[in-house]
Motif scaffolding. Structure first.
Motif, PDB file in Angstrom:
ATOM      1  N   VAL A   1       0.621  -0.980   0.087  1.00 25.96           N
ATOM      2  CA  VAL A   1       0.045   0.110   0.114  1.00 25.96           C
ATOM      3  C   VAL A   1       1.117   1.576   0.152  1.00 25.96           C
ATOM      4  O   VAL A   1       1.436   1.658   0.590  1.00 25.96           O
ATOM      5  N   HIS A   2       0.804   2.309  -0.723  1.00 26.62           N
ATOM      6  CA  HIS A   2       1.703   3.696  -0.970  1.00 26.62           C
ATOM      7  C   HIS A   2       0.832   4.566   0.167  1.00 26.62           C
ATOM      8  O   HIS A   2      -0.484   4.728  -0.163  1.00 26.62           O
ATOM      9  N   LYS A   3       2.034   5.046   0.844  1.00 31.34           N
ATOM     10  CA  LYS A   3       0.879   5.970   2.061  1.00 31.34           C
ATOM     11  C   LYS A   3       1.850   7.051   2.382  1.00 31.34           C
ATOM     12  O   LYS A   3       2.565   7.236   1.869  1.00 31.34           O
ATOM     13  N   GLU A   4       1.447   8.204   2.710  1.00 29.88           N
ATOM     14  CA  GLU A   4       1.569   9.483   2.971  1.00 29.88           C
ATOM     15  C   GLU A   4       2.524   9.375   4.478  1.00 29.88           C
ATOM     16  O   GLU A   4       1.103   8.712   5.192  1.00 29.88           O
ATOM     17  N   LEU A   5       2.860   9.208   4.905  1.00 26.79           N
ATOM     18  CA  LEU A   5       3.769   9.469   6.465  1.00 26.79           C
ATOM     19  C   LEU A   5       4.816  10.436   7.229  1.00 26.79           C
ATOM     20  O   LEU A   5       4.585  11.208   6.352  1.00 26.79           O
ATOM     21  N   THR A   6       4.523  10.001   8.232  1.00 32.18           N
ATOM     22  CA  THR A   6       5.219  11.602   8.906  1.00 32.18           C
ATOM     23  C   THR A   6       6.741  11.031   9.796  1.00 32.18           C
ATOM     24  O   THR A   6       6.339   9.701   9.828  1.00 32.18           O
ATOM     25  N   ASN A   7       7.815  12.010   9.609  1.00 30.87           N
ATOM     26  CA  ASN A   7       8.693  10.720  10.291  1.00 30.87           C
ATOM     27  C   ASN A   7       9.091  11.406  11.952  1.00 30.87           C
ATOM     28  O   ASN A   7       8.000  12.297  12.235  1.00 30.87           O
ATOM     29  N   ALA A   8      10.406  10.864  12.895  1.00 31.87           N
ATOM     30  CA  ALA A   8      10.030  11.479  14.371  1.00 31.87           C
ATOM     31  C   ALA A   8       9.529  12.740  14.182  1.00 31.87           C
ATOM     32  O   ALA A   8       9.394  13.403  15.556  1.00 31.87           O
TER      33      ALA A   8
ATOM     34  N   GLY B   1       7.901  15.297  12.645  1.00 30.23           N
ATOM     35  CA  GLY B   1       6.646  15.432  11.930  1.00 30.23           C
ATOM     36  C   GLY B   1       6.495  15.758  10.247  1.00 30.23           C
ATOM     37  O   GLY B   1       5.785  16.157  10.188  1.00 30.23           O
ATOM     38  N   GLN B   2       7.892  15.754   9.817  1.00 32.70           N
ATOM     39  CA  GLN B   2       8.016  16.173   8.223  1.00 32.70           C
ATOM     40  C   GLN B   2       6.986  14.892   7.593  1.00 32.70           C
ATOM     41  O   GLN B   2       7.966  13.537   7.658  1.00 32.70           O
ATOM     42  N   PRO B   3       6.207  14.601   6.497  1.00 30.88           N
ATOM     43  CA  PRO B   3       6.088  14.508   6.011  1.00 30.88           C
ATOM     44  C   PRO B   3       6.776  13.426   4.183  1.00 30.88           C
ATOM     45  O   PRO B   3       7.476  14.461   3.801  1.00 30.88           O
ATOM     46  N   TYR B   4       5.885  12.278   4.088  1.00 34.21           N
ATOM     47  CA  TYR B   4       7.262  11.601   2.868  1.00 34.21           C
ATOM     48  C   TYR B   4       5.957  10.777   2.912  1.00 34.21           C
ATOM     49  O   TYR B   4       5.252   9.986   3.062  1.00 34.21           O
ATOM     50  N   LYS B   5       6.894   9.875   1.270  1.00 33.73           N
ATOM     51  CA  LYS B   5       5.473   8.962   1.406  1.00 33.73           C
ATOM     52  C   LYS B   5       6.347   7.192   0.754  1.00 33.73           C
ATOM     53  O   LYS B   5       7.598   7.463   0.571  1.00 33.73           O
ATOM     54  N   ALA B   6       5.884   6.784   0.914  1.00 35.53           N
ATOM     55  CA  ALA B   6       6.528   5.327   0.790  1.00 35.53           C
ATOM     56  C   ALA B   6       5.436   4.066   0.468  1.00 35.53           C
ATOM     57  O   ALA B   6       4.074   4.392   0.594  1.00 35.53           O
ATOM     58  N   TRP B   7       5.240   3.135  -0.320  1.00 37.04           N
ATOM     59  CA  TRP B   7       4.660   2.163   0.168  1.00 37.04           C
ATOM     60  C   TRP B   7       5.135   1.266   1.246  1.00 37.04           C
ATOM     61  O   TRP B   7       6.771   1.554   1.884  1.00 37.04           O
ATOM     62  N   VAL B   8       4.512   0.634   1.533  1.00 35.75           N
ATOM     63  CA  VAL B   8       4.502  -0.249   3.256  1.00 35.75           C
ATOM     64  C   VAL B   8       3.902  -1.289   2.421  1.00 35.75           C
ATOM     65  O   VAL B   8       2.907  -1.394   1.653  1.00 35.75           O
ATOM     66  N   GLN B   9       4.604  -2.806   3.316  1.00 35.10           N
ATOM     67  CA  GLN B   9       4.370  -3.798   2.762  1.00 35.10           C
ATOM     68  C   GLN B   9       4.439  -4.923   3.856  1.00 35.10           C
ATOM     69  O   GLN B   9       5.607  -4.585   5.136  1.00 35.10           O
ATOM     70  N   LEU B  10       3.561  -6.032   4.782  1.00 33.84           N
ATOM     71  CA  LEU B  10       3.894  -6.929   5.721  1.00 33.84           C
ATOM     72  C   LEU B  10       4.880  -7.293   5.328  1.00 33.84           C
ATOM     73  O   LEU B  10       5.159  -8.045   4.221  1.00 33.84           O
ATOM     74  N   GLU B  11       5.977  -7.836   6.451  1.00 30.26           N
ATOM     75  CA  GLU B  11       7.103  -9.257   6.134  1.00 30.26           C
ATOM     76  C   GLU B  11       6.794 -10.233   6.696  1.00 30.26           C
ATOM     77  O   GLU B  11       6.936 -10.252   7.948  1.00 30.26           O
ATOM     78  N   PRO B  12       6.514 -10.797   6.198  1.00 29.27           N
ATOM     79  CA  PRO B  12       6.113 -12.293   6.114  1.00 29.27           C
ATOM     80  C   PRO B  12       6.732 -13.233   7.450  1.00 29.27           C
ATOM     81  O   PRO B  12       7.010 -13.934   8.033  1.00 29.27           O
ATOM     82  N   ASP B  13       7.859 -13.102   7.016  1.00 30.72           N
ATOM     83  CA  ASP B  13       9.004 -13.266   8.143  1.00 30.72           C
ATOM     84  C   ASP B  13       9.604 -12.976   9.425  1.00 30.72           C
ATOM     85  O   ASP B  13      10.445 -13.476   9.454  1.00 30.72           O
TER      86      ASP B  13
END
Length: 265
Positions: free
Chosen positions: A109-116, A118-130
């Motif tokens: 999923v592609h999301k807009e996130l914030t770092n520690a 408070g600065q915004p950035y965009k990234a794809w997130v995915q669960l790591e099964p292992d």
């Protein structure tokens, strides 16, 4: 009862994809002024269902409640195994109910996130099964913009009809960014056929399926002038190059609200 806070919580449920099905139960719990409470619901998806447990906690100083997180458990028709994950909510924003289903199904999923800071950035997130983090939960892996996965550029070589219509292209990109398996129309041997595709940021490509959701070679979706696909070695080298540039997680998801049209699973 703090009506303004109640309305805020209802908006959070709506935005997170739970609709208004929990509004009455939410209001009853808020009226009781409990220090904490949980709401439970289940949503059906294609050949699967996800059960959700939403966690609310009251402020120690005021009568304000916070929707802090929810637990999602996926169970499919194909297997008795269940997959569970906790998703955190920050100021009424985070992974939506539909996106949780997609993540638990193994998609990105592609999301807009914030770092520690408070600065915004965009990234794809995915669960790591292992992988396992605190409490035995699966870790979320992030693929930042400098990882080099550009969905728009990735789709250009494929004979996807919707990609060449500006409005349909925007809807297609949004759906894939939400982690959906999206139906598309592809020209094969002079005929239009239905296929399903999903984003695969880790390998900087897409995954393709036929009308019965059976995997097919993505090369069969290419336009004739793009048939010469990169070799497995080239794809591996490209992946390794991108992984060196990938960064560690920096913050909590803060999504922007969008509308999606079209058929997606």
């Amino acid at each position: 009862m703090n009506q303004k806070n109640l309305d805020y919580l209802k908006n959070g449920l709506q935005y997170s994809g739970f609709g208004d099905r929990l509004h009455q139960e939410l209001e009853r719990n808020v009226q009781q002024q409990l220090p904490a409470f949980q709401l439970k619901t289940e949503l059906p998806f294609y050949q699967a269902a996800v059960s959700y447990t939403l966690h609310f906690r009251k402020s120690d100083q005021t009568d304000t409640y916070f929707f802090n997180k929810y637990d999602a458990t996926l169970k499919t028709d194909k297997t008795d195994q269940e997959k569970s994950q906790t998703f955190y909510i920050n100021q009424n924003a985070g992974i939506t109910a539909r996106e949780a289903f997609n993540l638990l199904s193994g998609r990105a999923v592609h999301k807009e996130l914030t770092n520690a800071t408070g600065q915004p950035y965009k990234a794809w997130v995915q669960l790591e099964p292992d992988s396992q983090g605190e409490g035995g939960k699966t870790l979320l892996r992030q693929f930042h913009e400098n990882y080099g996965y550009e969905l728009d550029k990735t789709l250009r070589p494929y004979a996807i009809r919707e990609f060449h219509d500006p409005q349909q292209k925007e809807q297609l990109l949004r759906s894939l960014q939400r982690g959906n398996v999206q139906q598309v129309t592809v020209l094969l041997d002079g005929q239009e056929v239905k296929r399903f595709i999903e984003a695969s940021p880790q390998y900087k490509t897409i995954n393709a399926y036929d009308e019965k959701l059976r995997p097919v070679k993505r090369e069969t979706l290419l336009r004739p002038e793009s048939q010469q696909a990169p070799s497995a070695k080239q794809r591996q080298q490209e992946q390794q190059k991108g992984e060196k540039q990938a960064q560690s997680p920096e913050g909590e998801p803060v999504p922007k609200q969008t509308r999606r049209k079209g058929m997606a699973l």
